[in-house]
Scaffold this motif. Structure first.
Motif: not given
Length: 363
Positions: A201-208
Motif C-alpha cells: 500500500q502506498g508504493s505507487g500506481d498499479v498500471l504495470r
C-alpha cells in the motif's frame, strides 16, 4: 477455542483485550487480527472492513497490500469504501428507485441522482456485531452480523446479514457472505470493496500490474456509470482482459465516468455458471513477484482502477493517488433491479443469498 489478541480501536481511545469464538453480541468497534504463520489479515467490525493483508514477497520482504487508514476514524469519515463490505445493494441504482411486486421504492441519493453502495449509510457505515472470533490456530476466522431493518435507506424488509473472513494455508483468504430476507422480498447484492496494491500500500500506481479477467462480456454504461441494459462482448474493445494485459495498456481509451478522468469502473459478466465457484481474475505484480488469484460464485465482477483517488492520506503516512490500487468486487450486475434481463438480485422471505470469494496469494 484458542485465544488471540484483540485491539479495541475506539474513535477516541484504544485498549487491549482478548477474544475467542465465544464472542456473540460484542458491539464495540475494534480491529481483530487473523494470523496463520507469516500471513495476517486485519478486520474491523466498522463496516465489516478488511483493514490489512500482510504477506511476504518473492524476496521474503513483508508488506501490507491493501489501502486503508491508521485509525477507525479514517474509515468512519472516508469516502472511498476502503476494504468495506458494501450493501444492501452494491454499486449503482439508477434514479435511486426501483419497482418490486408492483410497488415503487425510493432510496437515498448519494451519487448524483443515483444510489451507490446502499446509500449514505449503507452496510459500510454501521457497526457489525462480532459473533465469533478465533485469531489463530489452523483456520483463524471472524464472523460478523448485521440486522438491516425494514425501510433502512429505503429498502424493503428486515434482512439478517453475516460475513465470515477465514484464513487457510497457504496464503488463502476465504470470504463467505449470506443474507436472509425475514419478512419482505428485497434486492440484495453484497460486495467486498478492498483496494489491492500487491507491491504494498502506498508504493505507487498499479498500471504495470498484469490482469486477467475470465469474462468474455461486460455491461456497457451510459451517463452516471449506469448500465444501458446491454451485455456486450469484450473482443475488440479496451475492456478485453481475457489474455493477461497491463492495467495501463489501454486505460486512456476508457472513460472513468467523468470528463478528463480515465480508467476502469466496469462490471464484467464472469464466464461459467453463476452460483458455481469459478476463477474470476488473476493479478500479478512483477516488481514484488506477488500474485492474487480470485475465485467467486457471483455473475459479475466490478473492475475498478482507483480513478478518483487523489491526495488520500492512508496508512503509515502514505498518500494515495490515482491508480494507486485496483478493486475486484464480485457482485450481481449493477442496477439489476431496473433491468429484467440481468440476473435477479431479489431475495424473498425465507430465501438465503449466498456469496463466496476465495483469494489465493502467491509470490
Amino acid at each position: 477455542m484458542a485465544r488471540a489478541p484483540l485491539l479495541l480501536a475506539l474513535l477516541c481511545a484504544c485498549a487491549a483485550a482478548a477474544g475467542s469464538a465465544n464472542a456473540a453480541g460484542r458491539k464495540m468497534v475494534g480491529v481483530y487480527e487473523l494470523k496463520a504463520g507469516d500471513f495476517s489479515v486485519g478486520v474491523t467490525n466498522w463496516g465489516a472492513t478488511i483493514t490489512s493483508v500482510v504477506l511476504p514477497d518473492s524476496k521474503g520482504d513483508f508488506a501490507d497490500v491493501v489501502l486503508g487508514y491508521d485509525t477507525i476514524g479514517g474509515y468512519v469519515s472516508g469516502k472511498s469504501y476502503f476494504g468495506a463490505l458494501v450493501g444492501r445493494v452494491a454499486n449503482r441504482i439508477a434514479n435511486a428507485r426501483f419497482v418490486l411486486d408492483g410497488k415503487a421504492y425510493h432510496l437515498f441519493k448519494n451519487d448524483g441522482n443515483n444510489t451507490l453502495h446502499g446509500g449514505h449509510r449503507g452496510f459500510s457505515q454501521v457497526v457489525w456485531t462480532v459473533k465469533e472470533f478465533v485469531g489463530g490456530g489452523d483456520s483463524p476466522y471472524i464472523t460478523l452480523y448485521y440486522h438491516s431493518f425494514d425501510g433502512e435507506q429505503g429498502f424493503p424488509g428486515d434482512l439478517d446479514v453475516y460475513v465470515t473472513y477465514q484464513l487457510a494455508a497457504p496464503y488463502v483468504l476465504r470470504v463467505h457472505m449470506n443474507a436472509t430476507a425475514v419478512n419482505k422480498a428485497t434486492p440484495v447484492n453484497l460486495a467486498q470493496h478492498t483496494y489491492w496494491n500487491l507491491g504494498g500500500q502506498g508504493s505507487g500506481d498499479v498500471l504495470r500490474n498484469t490482469v486477467q479477467l475470465f469474462a468474455s462480456r461486460y455491461t456497457p454504461v451510459g451517463g452516471g456509470l449506469i448500465p444501458t441494459g446491454a451485455v456486450a462482448p469484450v473482443a475488440g474493445t479496451p475492456y478485453d482482459f481475457l489474455a493477461p494485459a497491463a492495467v495501463g495498456s489501454r486505460i486512456r481509451q476508457v472513460s472513468g465516468g467523468k470528463a478528463g478522468v480515465y480508467g476502469y469502473d466496469t462490471n464484467y459478466a464472469v464466464d461459467g455458471e453463476p452460483g458455481a465457484l469459478r476463477k474470476v481474475a488473476v493479478v500479478r505484480d512483477g516488481a514484488s513477484g506477488r500474485a492474487l488469484e480470485l475465485w467467486a460464485n457471483q455473475p459479475g465482477v466490478q473492475f475498478y482502477t482507483g480513478n478518483f483517488l487523489q491526495d488520500v492520506k492512508g496508512k503509515g503516512g502514505k498518500v494515495y493517488q490515482q491508480y494507486g490500487a485496483l478493486c475486484l468486487e464480485t457482485q450481481g450486475f449493477p442496477d439489476a433491479v431496473n433491468h429484467p434481463n440481468f440476473p435477479s438480485q431479489i431475495v424473498r422471505p425465507g430465501q438465503v443469498y449466498k456469496h463466496d470469494m476465495v483469494f489465493k496469494f502467491s509470490f
